[in-house]
Design a protein around this motif. Structure first.
Motif, PDB file in Angstrom:
ATOM      1  N   GLU A 107      27.015  30.612 -10.854  1.00 56.93           N
ATOM      2  CA  GLU A 107      28.326  31.260 -10.915  1.00 56.93           C
ATOM      3  C   GLU A 107      28.450  32.236 -12.074  1.00 56.93           C
ATOM      4  OE1 GLU A 107      31.440  28.052  -8.971  1.00 56.93           O
ATOM      5  OE2 GLU A 107      31.572  28.511 -11.103  1.00 56.93           O
TER       6      GLU A 107
ATOM      7  N   SER B 137      29.865  24.108 -11.022  1.00 58.31           N
ATOM      8  CA  SER B 137      31.077  24.840 -10.647  1.00 58.31           C
ATOM      9  C   SER B 137      31.968  24.995 -11.867  1.00 58.31           C
ATOM     10  CB  SER B 137      31.835  24.123  -9.522  1.00 58.31           C
ATOM     11  OG  SER B 137      32.259  22.832  -9.934  1.00 58.31           O
ATOM     12  N   GLY B 138      32.685  26.104 -11.914  1.00 59.21           N
ATOM     13  CA  GLY B 138      33.620  26.364 -13.000  1.00 59.21           C
ATOM     14  C   GLY B 138      33.152  27.362 -14.028  1.00 59.21           C
ATOM     15  N   THR B 139      31.858  27.681 -14.080  1.00 59.25           N
ATOM     16  CA  THR B 139      31.377  28.599 -15.115  1.00 59.25           C
ATOM     17  C   THR B 139      31.878  30.026 -14.901  1.00 59.25           C
ATOM     18  OG1 THR B 139      29.315  28.922 -13.881  1.00 59.25           O
ATOM     19  CG2 THR B 139      29.291  27.273 -15.643  1.00 59.25           C
ATOM     20  N   HIS B 140      32.259  30.353 -13.666  1.00 59.84           N
ATOM     21  CA  HIS B 140      32.762  31.710 -13.409  1.00 59.84           C
ATOM     22  C   HIS B 140      34.037  31.996 -14.193  1.00 59.84           C
ATOM     23  CE1 HIS B 140      35.269  29.293 -10.732  1.00 59.84           C
ATOM     24  NE2 HIS B 140      36.078  30.320 -10.626  1.00 59.84           N
ATOM     25  N   ARG B 141      34.747  30.960 -14.602  1.00 62.20           N
ATOM     26  CA  ARG B 141      35.985  31.157 -15.347  1.00 62.20           C
ATOM     27  C   ARG B 141      35.721  31.599 -16.788  1.00 62.20           C
ATOM     28  NH1 ARG B 141      40.781  31.853 -13.809  1.00 62.20           N
ATOM     29  NH2 ARG B 141      41.547  30.717 -15.633  1.00 62.20           N
TER      30      ARG B 141
ATOM     31  N   TRP C 188      33.324  33.789 -17.989  1.00 62.70           N
ATOM     32  CA  TRP C 188      33.184  35.255 -18.015  1.00 62.70           C
ATOM     33  C   TRP C 188      33.318  35.719 -16.584  1.00 62.70           C
ATOM     34  CZ3 TRP C 188      28.239  38.515 -19.424  1.00 62.70           C
ATOM     35  CH2 TRP C 188      28.625  39.840 -19.687  1.00 62.70           C
ATOM     36  N   ALA C 189      34.506  36.202 -16.248  1.00 59.30           N
ATOM     37  CA  ALA C 189      34.838  36.475 -14.857  1.00 59.30           C
ATOM     38  C   ALA C 189      33.992  37.604 -14.302  1.00 59.30           C
ATOM     39  CB  ALA C 189      36.315  36.817 -14.723  1.00 59.30           C
TER      40      ALA C 189
ATOM     41  N   ARG D 181      36.752  33.693 -21.642  1.00 55.60           N
ATOM     42  CA  ARG D 181      37.818  32.691 -21.599  1.00 55.60           C
ATOM     43  C   ARG D 181      37.297  31.419 -22.269  1.00 55.60           C
ATOM     44  NH1 ARG D 181      38.308  34.049 -15.772  1.00 55.60           N
ATOM     45  NH2 ARG D 181      40.060  35.478 -15.482  1.00 55.60           N
TER      46      ARG D 181
ATOM     47  N   GLN E 156      37.314  26.300 -20.911  1.00 62.53           N
ATOM     48  CA  GLN E 156      37.235  26.104 -19.470  1.00 62.53           C
ATOM     49  C   GLN E 156      36.507  24.797 -19.133  1.00 62.53           C
ATOM     50  OE1 GLN E 156      38.892  28.182 -17.400  1.00 62.53           O
ATOM     51  NE2 GLN E 156      39.538  29.136 -19.328  1.00 62.53           N
TER      52      GLN E 156
ATOM     53  N   ALA F 293      35.325  20.810 -10.928  1.00 66.21           N
ATOM     54  CA  ALA F 293      35.960  22.075 -11.309  1.00 66.21           C
ATOM     55  C   ALA F 293      35.884  23.049 -10.137  1.00 66.21           C
ATOM     56  CB  ALA F 293      35.254  22.661 -12.529  1.00 66.21           C
TER      57      ALA F 293
ATOM     58  N   ARG G 153      33.584  29.100  -7.576  1.00 65.84           N
ATOM     59  CA  ARG G 153      33.910  30.509  -7.331  1.00 65.84           C
ATOM     60  C   ARG G 153      33.758  30.834  -5.849  1.00 65.84           C
ATOM     61  NH1 ARG G 153      32.601  35.894  -6.929  1.00 65.84           N
ATOM     62  NH2 ARG G 153      33.814  37.220  -8.337  1.00 65.84           N
TER      63      ARG G 153
END
Length: 234
Positions: free
Chosen positions: A29, A132-136, A138-139, A147, A150, A191, A194
């Motif tokens: 992600e 899951s959740g790592t996209h938050r 660095w979008a 961010r 997260q 989490a 993406r």
């Protein structure tokens, strides 16, 4: 780095990450995925797109550390580089971490076959890891801002033995592993993963990005876009 970013990392299934060496296959992600995978108690090298090795600062560092450069847009050459590197790294007792989606587009992107065929050829077990959740953090499309704080979920699934890798067709293994990893990423309490949205993210024209057929509406949308693109080119 994770501490600096305030990442709240929930790890489950760590008991599966014993022994090795493995071909580690992980969902992808964002750029924080390798930081999360380094929490596994395994020595490992990573496979990354060739373009990343040209980034200032990061490129020279990962080159010195002996990580593996491949070009997914040239499948035959990319597979050859992956295979040669896997023989050297796994043969030397380290695990090789591969992101079979080949891009950080989102959960609906399909898996490439290379990692599964390489595991069969080097007779290595496969360790599937859902992230899951790592996209938050660095979008994507990439924001200039990070961010902090997260939540990220990392689930280590039971390894697939070298015997089972040898005894299962690579395509069957690819599909079974893909479905198990994505189910773990979508499990209650994980989490949020993406999701790829072409209207927001673009179609990644020129990249080796295929849509998982388990998401038929998006797969059809991508196929229609590519057909239209070919028609305009003709």
């Amino acid at each position: 780095m994770l501490k600096h970013l305030g990442v709240r990392l929930d790890v489950t299934g760590l008991e599966h990450a014993q022994g090795g060496p493995y071909v580690i296959v992980a969902l992808h992600e964002g750029i924080a995925d390798p930081l999360c995978l380094l929490q596994l108690p395994l020595p490992m090298r990573f496979v990354a797109r060739r373009e990343i090795f040209g980034w200032p600062g990061i490129g020279p560092a990962i080159t010195r550390l002996g990580h593996v450069s491949i070009n997914p847009e040239h499948p035959l050459g990319g597979f050859r580089d992956l295979w040669r590197s896997a023989k050297r790294i796994v043969g030397g007792g380290e695990s090789l971490a591969v992101f079979p989606q080949g891009a950080i587009a989102g959960l609906q992107s399909d898996f490439h076959r290379g990692a599964f065929e390489v595991a069969r050829r080097v007779q290595a077990p496969i360790l599937p890891v859902a992230i899951s959740g790592t996209h938050r953090i660095w979008a994507h499309p990439f924001s200039p801002a990070l961010r902090y704080g997260q939540r990220v979920s990392l689930t280590v699934l039971p390894p697939i033995s070298a015997h089972d890798v040898q005894g299962t067709a690579s395509e069957v293994l690819r599909i079974q592993t893909r479905r198990a990893m994505k189910a773990a990423a979508l499990a209650p309490g994980a989490a949020p993963a993406r999701r790829f949205d072409p209207d927001r993210d673009g179609y990644w024209d020129g990249y080796q990005l295929d849509i998982d057929p388990d998401f038929p509406d998006l797969a059809r949308q991508m196929a229609e876009h590519r057909a239209a693109l070919l028609a305009r080119s003709a």
